[in-house]
Write an enzyme that holds these catalytic residues in place. Structure first.
Site, mmCIF file in Angstrom:
data_model
loop_
_atom_site.group_PDB
_atom_site.id
_atom_site.type_symbol
_atom_site.label_atom_id
_atom_site.label_comp_id
_atom_site.label_asym_id
_atom_site.label_seq_id
_atom_site.Cartn_x
_atom_site.Cartn_y
_atom_site.Cartn_z
ATOM 1 N N TYR A 66 0.835 -1.330 -0.033
ATOM 2 C CA TYR A 66 0.044 -0.107 -0.072
ATOM 3 C C TYR A 66 0.946 1.199 -0.054
ATOM 4 C CZ TYR A 66 -4.445 -2.538 0.336
ATOM 5 O OH TYR A 66 -5.492 -3.564 0.163
ATOM 6 N N SER A 67 0.774 2.146 0.996
ATOM 7 C CA SER A 67 1.413 3.403 0.836
ATOM 8 C C SER A 67 2.788 3.534 1.157
ATOM 9 C CB SER A 67 0.750 4.228 2.028
ATOM 10 O OG SER A 67 -0.608 4.775 1.608
ATOM 11 N N MET A 68 3.442 2.218 1.471
ATOM 12 C CA MET A 68 4.936 2.243 1.237
ATOM 13 C C MET A 68 5.288 2.335 -0.249
ATOM 14 S SD MET A 68 5.842 -0.335 4.476
ATOM 15 C CE MET A 68 7.273 -1.084 3.564
ATOM 16 N N LYS A 76 4.420 5.135 -1.734
ATOM 17 C CA LYS A 76 4.711 6.674 -2.144
ATOM 18 C C LYS A 76 6.074 6.802 -1.995
ATOM 19 C CE LYS A 76 0.191 8.065 -0.480
ATOM 20 N NZ LYS A 76 -0.712 6.930 -0.225
#
Length: 379
Positions: free
Chosen positions: A61-63, A65
């Site tokens: 997921y947001s890792m 970004k």
């Protein structure tokens, strides 16, 4: 690092797994270039009785970004864009956006005082929001159009998103958002290739990150880590993104899968100042810039940034020794994924640590536990 203290780290997660708080986890801790802990605990798929393995593949997921943010800075180093560029230069649909001003449950639209810049996308000051963070009128609009759909291309998502009002004036506040999804579309325009291909050519292949991408090919799907079917706290069904087929939309904000060994390669590159095993991706000064505070006096909305933290270009970073409810050094930077993954890098201690799990409801507690017990192991 103290070996007995690191054993306490693993034991704490083993206890959580035994209590069925987590299905399984992979822990990875390294200091001064040496791996101190690399443990696969519990179950990769608890329902099927498949034990966790070190090379299990997780939805991070947001890792995603920070990796997309690094790719942006690589293009900046090549002179192909600057952070002051207006987003509308690359995505013209963002050139006429308006800002929502709530009046009860209704919306009044006001003109944007300025357009969002590429820097705003990197530091979440674009004025965009996330539909799952609340229930204000703009967040409801995001949900109504299903902005999270992986069946749209990045550019089509942007065209739809640009028809909706901004939640804040650009530059007015730090508000966690779909900014990095828009950034992914910017990178596609600048590079002339899909986001997945850009990341593969410029980051994953040079670093040997063979299991990182936007989906898991059929021959590797037996390695996918799965959550519990039902959340142990809420009793709600747990639904994570389907990573068994290639999505149309390669989400720069949350679409990657990876392994502990792959992501550790990226973290070691960051800790090394932009190079690993003779491969340099960015300069040392660019990484210093990336991991410095880019908010200053800009107010922070929500509770995702703990006290004593600012935000850089794709990562949160610690600005003072105290205030935060977890230990850490000034200059330590980190981010996490909603599916249960987290990392932090502490340049002062030559240290990084990572937790990979698929337990969205328990993520905050266990990322805190990781931080506390890793720092407790420092001599």
């Amino acid at each position: 690092m103290d070996a007995a203290a690191l054993q306490r780290l693993s034991a704490a997660f083993e206890a959580a797994i035994a209590a069925r708080r987590l299905p399984g986890a992979v822990l990875y801790v390294a200091q001064h270039g040496e791996t101190r802990c690399f443990d696969a605990l519990g179950w990769q798929d608890a329902a099927a009785g498949v034990p966790m393995r070190r090379d299990a593949i997780f939805r991070i997921y947001s890792m995603t970004k920070p990796i997309v943010s690094l790719a942006t800075l690589m293009l900046v180093e090549e002179g192909r864009l600057t952070l002051g560029d207006p987003v509308a230069r690359y995505l013209p649909e963002f050139g006429t956006q308006q800002v929502a001003v709530a009046q009860g449950d209704a919306l009044r639209l006001a003109p944007a005082q300025r357009g969002m810049a590429v820097q705003d996308l990197l530091r979440h000051t674009s004025g965009l929001t996330y539909e799952f963070l609340g229930n204000d009128p703009v967040q409801r609009l995001y949900r109504e159009v299903d902005i999270a759909s992986r069946a749209r291309s990045n550019r089509d998502m942007c065209r739809l998103l640009a028809t909706l009002p901004l939640a804040r004036q650009p530059g007015a506040a730090w508000l966690y958002s779909r900014s990095t999804d828009v950034l992914g579309a910017v990178l596609e325009v600048v590079s002339g290739m899909s986001l997945g291909e850009l990341l593969r050519q410029r980051i994953f292949e040079p670093l040997g990150m063979r299991d990182t991408g936007f989906y898991v090919p059929p021959e590797q799907q037996h390695r996918i880590a799965e959550p519990f079917a039902v959340d142990p706290d809420s009793g709600a069904a747990v639904e994570l993104i389907d990573v068994r087929s290639a999505p149309v939309g390669e989400s720069g904000g949350g679409g990657l899968v990876s392994t502990a060994a792959d992501y550790a390669r990226w973290l070691q590159l960051m800790l090394n100042g932009g190079q690993l095993d003779g491969v340099r991706l960015v300069s040392r000064k660019t990484l210093e810039w990336m991991t410095a505070d880019h908010l200053g006096a800009i107010p922070i909305e929500g509770d995702l940034l703990a006290p004593g933290h600012g935000f850089g270009l794709g990562v949160a970073m610690r600005t003072v020794p105290g205030l935060a409810p977890t230990p850490g050094s000034v200059g330590m930077y980190h981010w996490s994924g909603i599916g249960g993954t987290t990392f932090f890098v502490d340049p002062r201690e030559g240290l990084y640590a990572m937790l990979l799990a698929q337990a969205p409801g328990q993520r905050v507690h266990y990322r805190t536990l990781l931080r506390n017990l890793v720092y407790a192991a420092l001599d």
